[in-house]
Design an enzyme around this catalytic site. Structure first.
Site, PDB file in Angstrom:
ATOM      1  N   TYR A 158      -4.313   7.190  -3.217  1.00  0.00           N
ATOM      2  CA  TYR A 158      -3.977   6.368  -4.383  1.00  0.00           C
ATOM      3  C   TYR A 158      -4.860   6.761  -5.570  1.00  0.00           C
ATOM      4  CZ  TYR A 158      -3.384   2.300  -7.403  1.00  0.00           C
ATOM      5  OH  TYR A 158      -3.132   1.481  -8.471  1.00  0.00           O
ATOM      6  N   ILE A 218      -6.279  -7.989 -12.288  1.00  0.00           N
ATOM      7  CA  ILE A 218      -5.469  -8.789 -13.194  1.00  0.00           C
ATOM      8  C   ILE A 218      -4.732  -9.805 -12.336  1.00  0.00           C
ATOM      9  CG2 ILE A 218      -3.644  -8.789 -14.942  1.00  0.00           C
ATOM     10  CD1 ILE A 218      -6.135  -7.188 -15.777  1.00  0.00           C
TER      11      ILE A 218
END
Length: 128
Positions: free
Chosen positions: A32, A65
């Site tokens: 990733y 977030i």
């Protein structure tokens, strides 16, 4: 993912789509992180290609977030606390924080900002 779009007479993008980066690219988060690092490298090349036309290319790289599909609000209390503690602001970011950054990057005030990865992570991972 569109990298160029309609350009106003002023040379600023009328519409932009920004790739989303990740601090995982700098933290070494396996495949990733490698994929996000590749996006950052591609962005530098893109900035070179479109810069002379008055188009800027930047990446927004958020930290934690809250209230997004990425985390799906399924974090354990311990993991959430660790993410909040890692940020210098000691709070989760909000989608509005990312939107405001993208809005700025698309504004005339950011016409000299290009080829950058902009960290929006409460200071969890700093840059120079």
């Amino acid at each position: 993912m569109s990298s160029t779009s309609t350009v106003r007479e002023s040379g600023r993008p009328a519409r932009t789509t920004s790739p989303i980066g990740s601090i995982a690219a700098d933290k070494g988060a396996g495949s990733y992180g490698a994929a996000k690092a590749a996006v950052a490298s591609w962005n530098v090349d893109l900035a070179r290609q479109v810069g002379a036309r008055g188009i800027t290319a930047n990446i927004v790289s958020p930290g934690y977030i809250a209230d997004t599909e990425f985390f799906r609000d399924k974090l354990t209390a311990e993991r959430r606390a660790a993410l909040l503690d890692a940020a210098m602001t000691k709070r989760a970011g909000a989608p509005a924080d990312i939107a405001a950054t993208v809005r700025f990057l698309a504004s005339p005030g950011a016409r000299q900002i290009t080829g950058q990865t902009v960290a929006v992570n409460g200071g969890e991972w700093t840059t120079r």
